[in-house]
Motif scaffolding. Structure first.
Motif: not given
Ligand code: DC
Length: 246
Positions: A133-153
């Motif tokens: 949930x927080x890998x690209x925002x808080x834990x590894x913000x400098x990662x060269x590629x960060x994805x966010x997957x979404x879909x309707x509930x």
């Protein structure tokens, strides 16, 4: 870039977007290891249940995690989540664990311990697809590629129901949707490490897409964004798995 160059790719998003499945497939295609951080929060919740702790007591839960040996068995593919010498990969999917995991994951003291553990793991396994949930925002913000997957509930609930049915578990369909919506609220509203779309992340709506299409899209993005990723060695590794290295 060589096949030893460190590279971290993060995948975040709410429950039921197919994160775990695509993380494994993407890691295999790219010759990387994979880290399921949700399994870590679930294993902590199992500790809470087994030790009879109050799930809202962050300091007590964090102290218990420090006392215990929570780790992955990296000889397995995908790596197995272990509590001491016990494989808890199946047990942590049970409803009692799912029922408290968002409460446990909201405690800052717990997140602090697990984030430190995740960074230690990444130091030892530096070629990694990590999902949560927080890998690209808080834990590894400098990662060269960060994805966010979404879909309707609703789409996510249908997928979860299919998964549970496939694994032979009893399913209460309305309960699954309620659980997803309740967890979304808890995960997005917590103070520490909330579920957010990381700034600069590539968002994919997985609702209308098959798993294969999502993974194709992600693989193409990584090969485009990370200079030299498609080098001959990397192509050989993925070819050996029978996957398309294009
Ligand atoms: O992905 P999952 O359903 O196995 O995650 C279980 C819970 O853990 C979920 O409610 C959110 C929480 N979690 C978190 O807070 N941070 C992460 N990096 C991964 C999961």
């Amino acid at each position: 870039m060589t096949t030893r160059t460190p590279v971290i790719i993060t995948i975040d998003g709410p429950a039921g977007t197919g994160k775990s499945t695509v993380a494994h497939l993407l890691a295999r295609r790219l010759g990387l290891e994979v880290l399921d951080t949700g399994a870590m929060y679930r294993a902590v919740s199992l500790i809470v249940i087994e030790e009879g702790l109050d799930p809202t007591d962050g300091p007590a839960v964090a102290a218990a995690v420090r006392r215990r040996d929570l780790h992955f068995d990296w000889t397995a593919d995908p790596p197995r989540i272990m509590l001491e010498d016990r494989d808890v990969g199946e047990r942590i999917r049970d409803m009692d664990v799912s029922g408290i995991v968002s409460i446990v994951a909201a405690r800052s003291e717990v997140r602090e311990v697990l984030v430190a553990l995740q960074r230690e793991i990444a130091a030892r396994h530096p070629r990694l697809v990590t999902e949560g949930r927080d890998q690209g925002s808080a834990v590894f913000p400098d990662a060269p590629v960060r994805f966010f997957l979404d879909a309707d509930a609703e789409v996510r609930a249908e997928r979860r129901i299919a998964q549970l049915t496939e694994s032979g578990r009893a399913v209460d369909a309305a309960g699954v949707l309620d659980d997803i919506e309740r967890r979304d609220t808890l995960d997005t509203s917590r103070r520490d490490g909330p579920l957010i779309r990381p700034r600069g992340a590539i968002t994919i709506d997985t609702g209308p897409l098959s798993i294969d299409l999502v993974v194709d899209l992600m693989e193409r993005t990584v090969r485009r964004e990370i200079a030299g990723f498609a080098d001959p060695d990397a192509a050989d590794e993925t070819d050996a798995d029978g996957d398309d290295a294009a």
